[in-house]
Design an enzyme around this catalytic site. Structure first.
Site, short mmCIF file in Angstrom:
data_model
loop_
_atom_site.label_atom_id
_atom_site.label_comp_id
_atom_site.label_asym_id
_atom_site.label_seq_id
_atom_site.Cartn_x
_atom_site.Cartn_y
_atom_site.Cartn_z
CE LYS A 175 38.72 -8.61 -3.76
NZ LYS A 175 37.57 -8.51 -3.68
CB SER A 228 36.73 -7.13 -7.24
OG SER A 228 36.28 -7.63 -5.64
CB SER A 250 33.39 -8.84 -4.73
OG SER A 250 33.26 -7.60 -5.79
#
Length: 484
Positions: A79, A154, A178
């Site tokens: 990420k 996310s 997320s």
């Protein structure tokens, strides 16, 4: 199945057994990115030269008989919000496009010690604040199952990278599902750990060193076994805590599905769940019962779900309130003061939370800890709770307006996208671990996952249960358009 879709554990075994080299596997994943990622846009930053050097070193080490760890040579993306030397960390903010950290995040260091070849970063929404993954720096990431739909957020780029066979393992963060939400939308596995067991140092905006309330970091993968490996790599106290503390997560007490007593929650007035998702969870429940498990569809902790949602939103938006500038805070305070006291809309709750006095936060926190005790009591009677992660499968990209203004269709009616936060906060605000496991497809052919919730520090049990489902019922399958 293409080796790119193998679990990371199996990829690492193939490298150790000299069936493929670390460099060959890396180049194979890079070739897939070159072929497929123009449409998906999952891997937004790459350090190919550095990764190839690392892969060559992994192969040389293996030739000497040295194995770095359980993920020796496995290609990895991570990420974008995690600091990695040689790659920018922007959180989607254009003003941070030249922010190149001087030190890896602690979790990145630990994953490298486990043996990964980290070659790139995966896309995120602006400030990690959406269930879609788009920003001005890197653009929009699409779902490999349907390019018109979101991969989630996310950690949307993380889930898309895994689903499309661009990497062997990933890592994300989770304050509002997320990790869980993208895993559900993209048909992969994800684990939201018990709060505090995976130190987040280096997964923060520049200059921030304190851990955020509620937020955790954790592994994402294509198998439950890989989640266990990833958690082992990432978990454990940071150096300053390790001087006097150690983490010992209890092993699962049950070995087979027939030994489990689980509660099943399909729906809630705070966040109505689409029938297509409920049907997949009911089918899973039928399977579990056939395997001898006890599945109770009525059992619940003694918690008012409306209150749980209100506390979660207050704590969530309180946790992110520090991102406001002085001007933004002043403007939000003026708006909050004009609110009707009876207004319980998401926008109103958010405004109150980002401007609340510390005394009010303390009251919310006190109630949070009272509810934690109710969850603990519930888990003396039931091993796990099974529930949705979101109210629908992946929805179509919709970037217009504020999140609470964007509607998604649920059982033929429009629902504000922020209603889905209930399924993030009902357990997540209270420090509980959750494992996401894929359990089939909707009639439209979109993945559905089950959220497996356990008691605090019951991480190994939720992952173990996900593995039992994977073995007996089914797990990850590649999206048809990217299977080759």
């Amino acid at each position: 199945m293409d080796i790119a879709f193998w679990p990371a554990k199996k990829q690492a075994a193939a490298i150790r057994n000299k069936k493929i080299s670390a460099l060959e596997l890396l180049d194979h994943c890079l070739a897939r990115v070159e072929k497929h990622d123009r449409d998906i846009n999952a891997v937004v930053v790459k350090d190919v030269d550095g990764a190839r050097k690392r892969a060559k070193e992994a192969d040389k080490a293996l030739a000497r008989g040295a194995v770095w760890g359980p993920l020796h040579g496995v290609p990895m993306t991570i990420k974008e919000s995690f600091d990695v030397v040689g790659m920018p960390t922007t959180w989607g903010l254009p003003e941070l496009k030249d922010n190149f950290p001087k030190q890896d995040a602690l979790s990145v260091t630990r994953l490298k010690q486990a043996g990964v070849t980290l070659y790139g970063k995966s896309n995120v929404p602006l400030l990690l604040s959406d269930w879609q993954s788009y920003n001005e720096v890197y653009g929009t990431t699409n779902n490999p199952w349907d390019l018109t739909r979101t991969p989630g957020g996310s950690s949307g780029g993380s889930a898309a990278s895994l689903a499309a066979g661009f990497c062997g393992i990933e890592a994300g963060s989770d304050i509002g599902a997320s990790i869980r939400n993208p895993a559900h939308y993209c048909g992969v596995f994800g684990h939201k750990p018990t709060y505090g067991i995976c130190p987040p140092r280096g997964q923060a905006l520049p200059g921030r060193v304190s851990a955020s309330d509620i937020s955790v970091i954790g592994p994402m993968a294509r198998s439950a076994a890989d989640l266990a490996i990833g958690l082992d790599a990432m978990a454990g106290p940071d150096d300053i805590e390790a001087a006097g503390m150690k983490l010992v997560l209890p092993a699962p007490k049950k070995k087979s599905l027939k030994e489990y007593k689980v509660a099943l929650m399909l729906d809630d007035p705070n966040a109505e769940v689409d029938k297509s998702v409920q049907d997949r969870l009911l089918a899973l429940a039928d399977f579990l019962r056939k395997e001898g498990a006890t599945v109770d569809e009525r059992a619940r902790p003694d918690i008012d779900t409306g209150e749980a949602m209100a506390i979660y939103v207050a704590l969530l938006r309180g946790a992110t309130s520090g991102r406001q500038t002085a001007e933004q805070y002043k403007a939000n305070l003026a708006l909050a003061e004009k609110l009707d006291p009876k207004d319980e809309s998401y926008a109103a709750r958010m405004l109150r939370a980002v401007t609340m006095p510390h005394k009010d936060w303390l009251a919310c926190n006190e109630r949070r800890h009272q509810i934690r005790l109710k969850w603990a009591e519930f888990f003396t009677q039931y091993d796990l709770l099974l529930c949705p992660t979101a109210t629908t499968a992946a929805f179509r990209q919709n970037q217009k307006g504020e999140r609470w203004e964007r509607m998604i269709p649920v059982n033929g009616k429009d629902q504000p996208s922020t209603d889905q936060l209930f399924w993030a906060g009902y357990t997540g605000a209270f420090y509980l671990p959750s494992t996401m496991a894929p359990v089939g497809l909707t009639p439209e052919g979109l993945p559905v996952g089950v959220q497996i919730v356990g008691p605090q520090y019951g991480d190994r049990s939720t992952i173990h249960f996900a593995g039992l489902i994977e073995k007996g019922y089914g797990g990850f399958v590649p999206p048809p358009s990217y299977a080759a």
